[in-house]
Design a protein around this motif. Structure first.
Motif, short mmCIF file in Angstrom:
data_model
loop_
_atom_site.label_atom_id
_atom_site.label_comp_id
_atom_site.label_asym_id
_atom_site.label_seq_id
_atom_site.Cartn_x
_atom_site.Cartn_y
_atom_site.Cartn_z
N LEU A 1 0.83 -1.21 0.00
CA LEU A 1 0.00 0.00 0.00
C LEU A 1 0.86 1.26 0.00
O LEU A 1 0.49 2.27 -0.59
CB LEU A 1 -0.96 0.00 1.18
N SER A 2 2.01 1.19 0.67
CA SER A 2 2.93 2.32 0.62
C SER A 2 3.39 2.56 -0.80
O SER A 2 3.42 3.71 -1.28
CB SER A 2 4.14 2.04 1.53
N ARG A 3 3.73 1.51 -1.51
CA ARG A 3 4.17 1.65 -2.89
C ARG A 3 3.04 2.18 -3.78
O ARG A 3 3.26 3.01 -4.66
CB ARG A 3 4.66 0.30 -3.42
N GLU A 4 1.82 1.69 -3.52
CA GLU A 4 0.69 2.18 -4.32
C GLU A 4 0.42 3.65 -4.04
O GLU A 4 0.13 4.43 -4.97
CB GLU A 4 -0.56 1.35 -4.01
N VAL B 1 8.14 12.89 0.91
CA VAL B 1 9.25 13.70 0.43
C VAL B 1 9.32 13.52 -1.07
O VAL B 1 9.27 12.39 -1.58
CB VAL B 1 10.58 13.31 1.08
N ILE B 2 9.46 14.63 -1.78
CA ILE B 2 9.52 14.65 -3.25
C ILE B 2 10.86 15.20 -3.66
O ILE B 2 11.27 16.27 -3.18
CB ILE B 2 8.40 15.54 -3.84
N ILE C 1 0.72 9.41 -5.68
CA ILE C 1 1.29 10.75 -5.47
C ILE C 1 2.08 11.16 -6.70
O ILE C 1 1.96 12.30 -7.19
CB ILE C 1 2.17 10.76 -4.21
N ALA C 2 2.91 10.25 -7.19
CA ALA C 2 3.72 10.55 -8.38
C ALA C 2 2.85 10.91 -9.57
O ALA C 2 3.11 11.88 -10.30
CB ALA C 2 4.62 9.36 -8.70
N PRO D 1 8.16 10.93 -11.74
CA PRO D 1 8.40 9.48 -11.62
C PRO D 1 8.18 8.99 -10.20
O PRO D 1 8.43 9.73 -9.23
CB PRO D 1 9.87 9.34 -12.04
N GLN D 2 7.76 7.74 -10.04
CA GLN D 2 7.58 7.18 -8.71
C GLN D 2 8.89 7.16 -7.94
O GLN D 2 8.91 7.28 -6.71
CB GLN D 2 7.00 5.77 -8.78
#
Length: 366
Positions: A36-39, A193-194, A44-45, A51-52
């Motif tokens: 879920l964190s990755r999703e 963080v981006i 967000i990306a 990019p993710q």
């Protein structure tokens, strides 16, 4: 008498989040960068058109700021420039990673630290990094800050805690968001963080997992436990499911509220920012000679809850009294005691807004 609260968070209901909670049950993965964190990072990306690899979730914005600073490899005791008008976490994040806050003034229209102010500050003191703030959700000009970092070599990390939906990503500078329940986009707690630097994001991810290299178990840097749990990511994903509606509703609320305030309270002064922003709160500036505490006490008699946002200013905070100040802080000092937060939340009624405006108008006319 009806009480009109300052904020009422809008979070996904249990039913809206239930499909994601069931995924957690099935995955048996509860934290440590699970599915879920990755999703959530991917969504967000996609939302920011980056990019993710340029996104990592964190447990909250304050930790995100700390880790983003740490990942820049600044020397111990390095000077980090930040605006006096901001939430205290901007300063505590700097101090807690062994760096020194240097406090600067803000611009009169946007109530923010700008590249021009940062350049002037750098002429007075050594500045090793800059942390501008997206004040009250007002987005920072990332093209200008990218140019600043390119031209000066000074790293820039934007504290965009309350600006998700408004703040764009940078091509050089980094951005940190909050997903606290009181923000426009909420996950109860959490943040992201981006960065345009995928290696820096990987470093921040490692720092949020204590600084461990999970490939060999080696502690390669001194990090912390700053991961966003799968349960909070579930709430973030459910928030994304209603994000388009929330943006539309918040824009409409802000536009209607501003029209009423301008009509009822012509002496109020407003922050210069995009009218179509997705804002989490309503902060206005009282006219010269008026004090936010006194005005707040007066309108409370009508059931209107208010708050003094970002005050005292950083240079007036007891714990920060020894911080270096870069130049005069005339604007921050003048604004700090006059900024008042008014009730602002999805679900506030027109009648409640009218009550707020009427109570404020009567006090300002007295």
């Amino acid at each position: 008498m009806e009480k009109i609260p300052l904020l009422v968070p809008l979070m996904p209901t249990t039913d809206q989040a239930l499909p994601y909670f069931r995924q957690i049950d099935g995955n048996r993965h509860y934290t440590n960068f699970g599915p879920l964190s990755r999703e959530l990072e991917q969504r967000i990306a996609n939302d920011l058109s980056i990019p993710q690899a340029g996104v990592t979730t964190v447990s909250n914005c304050t930790v995100g700021l700390e880790l983003a600073l740490q990942a820049r490899g600044l020397r111990a005791g390095a000077n980090v420039l930040l605006p006096s008008l901001t939430f205290v976490a901007t300063a505590t994040a700097v101090s807690r990673v062994g760096l020194q806050p240097v406090i600067a003034d803000i611009d009169e229209a946007g109530w923010s630290l700008t590249p021009a102010i940062a350049r002037r500050a750098a002429e007075l003191h050594r500045i090793d990094a800059v942390m501008p703030v997206a004040t009250f959700g007002r987005p920072q000009d990332m093209a200008a800050w990218d140019d600043f970092e390119r031209e000066t070599g000074i790293p820039v990390i934007v504290d965009a805690a309350g600006a998700y939906g408004n703040q764009t990503a940078g091509s050089v500078a980094d951005v940190v968001f909050s997903f606290h329940a009181t923000k426009s986009f909420g996950a109860a707690e959490g943040g992201a963080v981006i960065s345009p630097d995928a290696e820096r994001i990987q470093h921040i991810r490692m720092l949020s997992n204590f600084g461990l290299d999970t490939r060999n178990g080696a502690l390669t840097d001194l990090g912390t436990n700053g991961k966003m749990s799968e349960y909070h990511c579930a709430l973030g994903l459910a928030s994304f499911d209603m994000w388009e509606r929330v943006k539309t509703d918040r824009r409409a609320l802000y536009a209607g509220y501003m029209a009423r305030l301008r009509s009822a309270c012509p002496s109020l002064i407003f922050q210069e920012k995009p009218e179509d922003g997705v804002y989490p709160l309503m902060a206005v500036l009282l006219p010269q000679g008026r004090d936010a505490t006194a005005v707040g006490s007066a309108v409370a008699a009508n059931g209107v809850e208010t708050r003094r946002w970002y005050t005292p200013a950083l240079h007036q905070q007891p714990a920060l009294r020894d911080c270096v100040v870069a130049g005069a802080l005339d604007i921050a000092t003048t604004l700090a005691g006059r900024i008042i937060g008014l009730p602002f939340f999805l679900g506030i009624t027109d009648a409640q807004i009218d009550t707020v405006c009427s109570a404020l108008a009567r006090e300002l006319d007295s």
